[in-house]
Write a protein that holds these residues in place. Sequence first.
Motif, PDB file in Angstrom:
ATOM      1  N   ASN A 134      33.504  54.976  39.638  1.00 29.96           N
ATOM      2  CA  ASN A 134      34.168  56.276  39.618  1.00 29.96           C
ATOM      3  C   ASN A 134      33.629  57.226  38.551  1.00 29.96           C
ATOM      4  OD1 ASN A 134      36.532  56.035  41.665  1.00 29.96           O
ATOM      5  ND2 ASN A 134      36.546  54.095  40.556  1.00 29.96           N
ATOM      6  N   HIS A 135      32.509  56.841  37.938  1.00 28.98           N
ATOM      7  CA  HIS A 135      31.767  57.714  37.026  1.00 28.98           C
ATOM      8  C   HIS A 135      32.592  58.165  35.816  1.00 28.98           C
ATOM      9  CE1 HIS A 135      28.945  57.728  40.330  1.00 28.98           C
ATOM     10  NE2 HIS A 135      29.855  58.259  41.112  1.00 28.98           N
ATOM     11  N   GLY A 136      33.344  57.236  35.244  1.00 24.92           N
ATOM     12  CA  GLY A 136      34.117  57.568  34.047  1.00 24.92           C
ATOM     13  C   GLY A 136      35.170  56.511  33.774  1.00 24.92           C
ATOM     14  N   ASN A 137      35.845  56.644  32.652  1.00 18.88           N
ATOM     15  CA  ASN A 137      36.857  55.679  32.238  1.00 18.88           C
ATOM     16  C   ASN A 137      38.127  55.851  33.069  1.00 18.88           C
ATOM     17  OD1 ASN A 137      38.571  53.927  30.941  1.00 18.88           O
ATOM     18  ND2 ASN A 137      38.648  55.072  29.020  1.00 18.88           N
ATOM     19  N   ILE A 138      38.421  54.887  33.927  1.00 17.22           N
ATOM     20  CA  ILE A 138      39.595  54.955  34.786  1.00 17.22           C
ATOM     21  C   ILE A 138      40.795  54.211  34.195  1.00 17.22           C
ATOM     22  CG2 ILE A 138      38.158  55.144  36.850  1.00 17.22           C
ATOM     23  CD1 ILE A 138      38.930  52.208  37.485  1.00 17.22           C
ATOM     24  N   VAL A 139      40.603  53.541  33.068  1.00 19.86           N
ATOM     25  CA  VAL A 139      41.663  52.685  32.518  1.00 19.86           C
ATOM     26  C   VAL A 139      42.923  53.466  32.157  1.00 19.86           C
ATOM     27  CG1 VAL A 139      42.270  51.080  30.673  1.00 19.86           C
ATOM     28  CG2 VAL A 139      40.053  50.897  31.824  1.00 19.86           C
ATOM     29  N   PRO A 140      42.846  54.656  31.560  1.00 17.02           N
ATOM     30  CA  PRO A 140      44.088  55.395  31.291  1.00 17.02           C
ATOM     31  C   PRO A 140      44.901  55.660  32.555  1.00 17.02           C
ATOM     32  CG  PRO A 140      42.296  56.315  30.003  1.00 17.02           C
ATOM     33  CD  PRO A 140      41.672  55.334  30.957  1.00 17.02           C
ATOM     34  N   GLN A 141      44.228  55.942  33.670  1.00 14.65           N
ATOM     35  CA  GLN A 141      44.935  56.141  34.938  1.00 14.65           C
ATOM     36  C   GLN A 141      45.563  54.838  35.419  1.00 14.65           C
ATOM     37  OE1 GLN A 141      41.163  58.047  36.448  1.00 14.65           O
ATOM     38  NE2 GLN A 141      42.644  59.094  37.744  1.00 14.65           N
ATOM     39  N   LEU A 142      44.819  53.750  35.323  1.00 14.36           N
ATOM     40  CA  LEU A 142      45.352  52.457  35.738  1.00 14.36           C
ATOM     41  C   LEU A 142      46.568  52.077  34.901  1.00 14.36           C
ATOM     42  CD1 LEU A 142      42.078  50.360  36.184  1.00 14.36           C
ATOM     43  CD2 LEU A 142      43.481  51.381  37.989  1.00 14.36           C
ATOM     44  N   ALA A 143      46.491  52.336  33.608  1.00 14.76           N
ATOM     45  CA  ALA A 143      47.563  51.927  32.695  1.00 14.76           C
ATOM     46  C   ALA A 143      48.898  52.583  33.038  1.00 14.76           C
ATOM     47  CB  ALA A 143      47.170  52.252  31.256  1.00 14.76           C
ATOM     48  N   GLU A 144      48.874  53.710  33.718  1.00 14.29           N
ATOM     49  CA  GLU A 144      50.110  54.397  34.086  1.00 14.29           C
ATOM     50  C   GLU A 144      50.864  53.685  35.204  1.00 14.29           C
ATOM     51  OE1 GLU A 144      49.248  58.433  35.017  1.00 14.29           O
ATOM     52  OE2 GLU A 144      48.623  58.953  32.964  1.00 14.29           O
ATOM     53  N   SER A 160      49.361  44.509  35.265  1.00 15.60           N
ATOM     54  CA  SER A 160      48.457  43.438  34.847  1.00 15.60           C
ATOM     55  C   SER A 160      47.142  43.543  35.608  1.00 15.60           C
ATOM     56  CB  SER A 160      49.091  42.060  35.053  1.00 15.60           C
ATOM     57  OG  SER A 160      49.338  41.804  36.417  1.00 15.60           O
ATOM     58  N   VAL A 161      46.093  43.060  34.966  1.00 16.31           N
ATOM     59  CA  VAL A 161      44.744  43.119  35.534  1.00 16.31           C
ATOM     60  C   VAL A 161      44.097  41.747  35.419  1.00 16.31           C
ATOM     61  CG1 VAL A 161      42.462  44.191  35.395  1.00 16.31           C
ATOM     62  CG2 VAL A 161      44.493  45.544  34.882  1.00 16.31           C
ATOM     63  N   SER A 162      43.519  41.287  36.515  1.00 18.28           N
ATOM     64  CA  SER A 162      42.727  40.063  36.524  1.00 18.28           C
ATOM     65  C   SER A 162      41.292  40.441  36.875  1.00 18.28           C
ATOM     66  CB  SER A 162      43.277  39.071  37.550  1.00 18.28           C
ATOM     67  OG  SER A 162      42.479  37.905  37.598  1.00 18.28           O
ATOM     68  N   ILE A 163      40.368  40.132  35.977  1.00 10.59           N
ATOM     69  CA  ILE A 163      38.971  40.535  36.143  1.00 10.59           C
ATOM     70  C   ILE A 163      38.122  39.317  36.458  1.00 10.59           C
ATOM     71  CG2 ILE A 163      36.986  41.644  35.022  1.00 10.59           C
ATOM     72  CD1 ILE A 163      39.236  42.867  33.087  1.00 10.59           C
ATOM     73  N   SER A 164      37.403  39.382  37.563  1.00 14.47           N
ATOM     74  CA  SER A 164      36.545  38.268  37.981  1.00 14.47           C
ATOM     75  C   SER A 164      35.318  38.209  37.085  1.00 14.47           C
ATOM     76  CB  SER A 164      36.128  38.436  39.443  1.00 14.47           C
ATOM     77  OG  SER A 164      37.244  38.396  40.291  1.00 14.47           O
ATOM     78  N   LEU A 165      35.324  37.245  36.197  1.00 21.13           N
ATOM     79  CA  LEU A 165      34.212  37.102  35.253  1.00 21.13           C
ATOM     80  C   LEU A 165      32.988  36.519  35.949  1.00 21.13           C
ATOM     81  CD1 LEU A 165      33.024  37.199  32.422  1.00 21.13           C
ATOM     82  CD2 LEU A 165      34.277  35.091  31.884  1.00 21.13           C
ATOM     83  N   ASN A 166      33.190  35.452  36.711  1.00 21.51           N
ATOM     84  CA  ASN A 166      32.166  34.834  37.564  1.00 21.51           C
ATOM     85  C   ASN A 166      31.037  34.123  36.829  1.00 21.51           C
ATOM     86  OD1 ASN A 166      33.518  35.714  39.860  1.00 21.51           O
ATOM     87  ND2 ASN A 166      32.350  37.600  39.981  1.00 21.51           N
ATOM     88  N   ALA A 167      30.658  34.582  35.663  1.00 18.84           N
ATOM     89  CA  ALA A 167      29.568  33.960  34.899  1.00 18.84           C
ATOM     90  C   ALA A 167      29.642  34.453  33.458  1.00 18.84           C
ATOM     91  CB  ALA A 167      28.212  34.294  35.513  1.00 18.84           C
ATOM     92  N   PRO A 168      29.119  33.672  32.506  1.00 14.91           N
ATOM     93  CA  PRO A 168      29.307  34.010  31.098  1.00 14.91           C
ATOM     94  C   PRO A 168      28.247  34.916  30.486  1.00 14.91           C
ATOM     95  CG  PRO A 168      28.314  31.855  31.266  1.00 14.91           C
ATOM     96  CD  PRO A 168      28.546  32.318  32.673  1.00 14.91           C
ATOM     97  N   ASN A 169      27.188  35.238  31.235  1.00 17.27           N
ATOM     98  CA  ASN A 169      26.119  36.074  30.689  1.00 17.27           C
ATOM     99  C   ASN A 169      25.482  36.885  31.804  1.00 17.27           C
ATOM    100  OD1 ASN A 169      23.793  34.479  31.866  1.00 17.27           O
ATOM    101  ND2 ASN A 169      24.693  32.891  30.563  1.00 17.27           N
ATOM    102  N   CYS A 229      40.747  47.665  29.166  1.00 20.09           N
ATOM    103  CA  CYS A 229      42.021  47.229  29.743  1.00 20.09           C
ATOM    104  C   CYS A 229      42.857  46.480  28.715  1.00 20.09           C
ATOM    105  CB  CYS A 229      41.771  46.338  30.961  1.00 20.09           C
ATOM    106  SG  CYS A 229      41.195  47.206  32.430  1.00 20.09           S
ATOM    107  N   ARG A 230      42.210  45.601  27.972  1.00 13.99           N
ATOM    108  CA  ARG A 230      42.902  44.826  26.930  1.00 13.99           C
ATOM    109  C   ARG A 230      43.665  45.727  25.972  1.00 13.99           C
ATOM    110  NH1 ARG A 230      38.716  42.917  22.742  1.00 13.99           N
ATOM    111  NH2 ARG A 230      38.877  45.163  22.391  1.00 13.99           N
ATOM    112  N   ASP A 231      43.087  46.875  25.656  1.00 13.19           N
ATOM    113  CA  ASP A 231      43.670  47.780  24.674  1.00 13.19           C
ATOM    114  C   ASP A 231      44.702  48.738  25.264  1.00 13.19           C
ATOM    115  OD1 ASP A 231      41.998  46.592  22.825  1.00 13.19           O
ATOM    116  OD2 ASP A 231      40.469  48.162  22.941  1.00 13.19           O
ATOM    117  N   ALA A 232      44.834  48.742  26.611  1.00 16.33           N
ATOM    118  CA  ALA A 232      45.708  49.739  27.229  1.00 16.33           C
ATOM    119  C   ALA A 232      46.759  49.159  28.169  1.00 16.33           C
ATOM    120  CB  ALA A 232      44.861  50.761  28.004  1.00 16.33           C
ATOM    121  N   ILE A 233      46.551  47.944  28.642  1.00 13.38           N
ATOM    122  CA  ILE A 233      47.430  47.354  29.654  1.00 13.38           C
ATOM    123  C   ILE A 233      48.017  46.060  29.110  1.00 13.38           C
ATOM    124  CG2 ILE A 233      47.514  46.374  31.990  1.00 13.38           C
ATOM    125  CD1 ILE A 233      45.285  48.385  32.740  1.00 13.38           C
TER     126      ILE A 233
END
Length: 198
Positions: free
Chosen positions: A109-119, A123-132, A158-162
Amino acid sequence: MAEILYKYKDSVYANITNKCNCRCTFCIRFLKDGIGDTDTLWHQENPSKEEVLAAIRNYDFTGHDELVFCGYGEPTCALDILLAAAKVAKEEKGLKTRLNTNGLGCEENHGNIVPQLAEVIDSVSISLNAPNAQAYEKVTRPLVPSAFDKMVEFAKLCRDAIKEVKWSIVDVLPENQIEECRQLSEDTGIPLRIRHFS
């Protein structure tokens, strides 16, 4: 016609788009058409915002207190619909909202969407899938450059906002990679959930 809302185990999920900016080697969408109580999650045409909102308003959520945004596509690829649907779920249905995501929504979405999500997202689950980055590129096959670094940055935002944020991996990873994921979890201060691959 694909279901917009479907049940899987004890949860209700919102399948709002087919679009995804990853091509994960293990993704269930390459293995079968449906999951849970529905035969197909493939939309012949992605649903409109009006169709998604109507589906939520007309659904009987008795016995369920949460709506999870997770389908055969990446929910943040339909950000406008995601935000509107989560707002309706919370304000009109009194539900908690969870986003299952690959963490590439800011890039999409070409920008920080986290403030919108936080509203509207609890909760958010992020698929890490691999460590590097190298392992991530191999298994996730993202369509955006520097995807691993961008996914980690999204997780930290997300950690800092949700209130509730966690990494998610499947248990088919080699043990050394699982340990590296645990280390990344510790380094970022984001809990790690290890899911069974079915």
